[in-house]
Design a protein around this motif. Structure first.
Motif, short mmCIF file in Angstrom:
data_model
loop_
_atom_site.label_atom_id
_atom_site.label_comp_id
_atom_site.label_asym_id
_atom_site.label_seq_id
_atom_site.Cartn_x
_atom_site.Cartn_y
_atom_site.Cartn_z
N GLU A 56 0.84 -1.21 0.00
CA GLU A 56 0.00 0.00 0.00
C GLU A 56 0.87 1.26 0.00
N ARG A 59 1.85 1.69 -3.50
CA ARG A 59 0.72 2.15 -4.31
C ARG A 59 0.49 3.64 -4.11
N VAL A 94 -10.28 -1.66 -9.26
CA VAL A 94 -9.41 -2.64 -8.61
C VAL A 94 -9.19 -2.29 -7.15
N PHE A 95 -8.94 -1.00 -6.89
CA PHE A 95 -8.64 -0.53 -5.55
C PHE A 95 -9.79 0.35 -5.05
N ARG A 105 -6.66 -3.93 1.82
CA ARG A 105 -7.17 -4.14 0.47
C ARG A 105 -6.40 -5.27 -0.23
N PHE A 106 -5.20 -5.56 0.20
CA PHE A 106 -4.38 -6.60 -0.42
C PHE A 106 -4.58 -7.98 0.20
N ARG A 115 -5.07 -11.01 -2.07
CA ARG A 115 -6.05 -10.89 -3.15
C ARG A 115 -5.29 -10.75 -4.46
N GLN A 118 -5.63 -7.44 -6.77
CA GLN A 118 -4.96 -6.25 -6.26
C GLN A 118 -3.44 -6.38 -6.38
N SER A 121 -2.35 -5.93 -9.92
CA SER A 121 -2.48 -4.56 -10.40
C SER A 121 -1.49 -3.60 -9.74
#
Length: 171
Positions: A56, A59, A94-95, A105-106, A115, A118, A121
């Motif tokens: 994250e 990202r 996606v996010f 989220r991952f 996941r 995620q 991506s």
């Protein structure tokens, strides 16, 4: 090393801004590594939350994805193509809620497995022939430095200070 250094700075800022993430990460570090030895890359396999936090960070710290212009070597109708990684890293399809810092989220609901969509991506190092050759060493540095830091310290806002301003400045 410049992008790795900048990402490490973002990691510190984001962890200061999100103390609950930092605390949860420190609990995982204590459970897997403890405080008596330095982390190794083998530890990463047993640290899904820490890995998710670092994903994250990458990202959100889109500075890694700075786009280097390229040109063609022969006459063509396209003079330059810039991959816009931020459109992938902030894709709401996606996010979910891409502007929010959310390491979960991952992770799947079990908190241990990732996941696939995620993770697939997450392309802060680029894609294809123009992908950063330093990706593996950058990922290693990020894991070892941040884990070592949080193993020994808590990153806090000074008593008289305010949380960091995470408003992006473009230009």
């Amino acid at each position: 090393m410049e992008t790795t250094t900048v990402t490490l700075r973002w990691a510190v800022v984001l962890l200061v801004a999100h103390p609950s993430v930092q605390t949860r990460m420190q609990k995982e570090i204590d459970a897997v590594i403890g405080r008596d030895r330095p982390p190794t890359m083998l530890d990463k396999l047993s640290m899904p939350y820490t890995s998710a936090v670092l994903m994250e960070v990458q990202r959100k710290a889109n500075v890694i994805s700075f786009n280097t212009p390229h040109r063609t070597l022969q006459e063509t109708s396209i003079a330059a193509i810039l991959s816009q990684l931020t459109t992938v890293l902030d894709d709401p399809k996606v996010f979910t809620q891409p502007t929010c810092f959310n390491p979960d989220r991952f992770l799947d609901d079990d908190g241990k497995s990732f996941r696939r969509a995620q993770v697939a991506s997450l392309v802060p190092f680029g894609i294809g022939k123009r992908q950063c050759v330093g990706e593996s060493i950058a990922r290693m540095c990020l894991f070892l430095v941040v884990t070592s830091l949080l193993q020994r310290y808590s990153l806090l806002v000074p008593d008289n200070g305010e949380p960091p301003d995470l408003t992006p400045t473009y230009g």
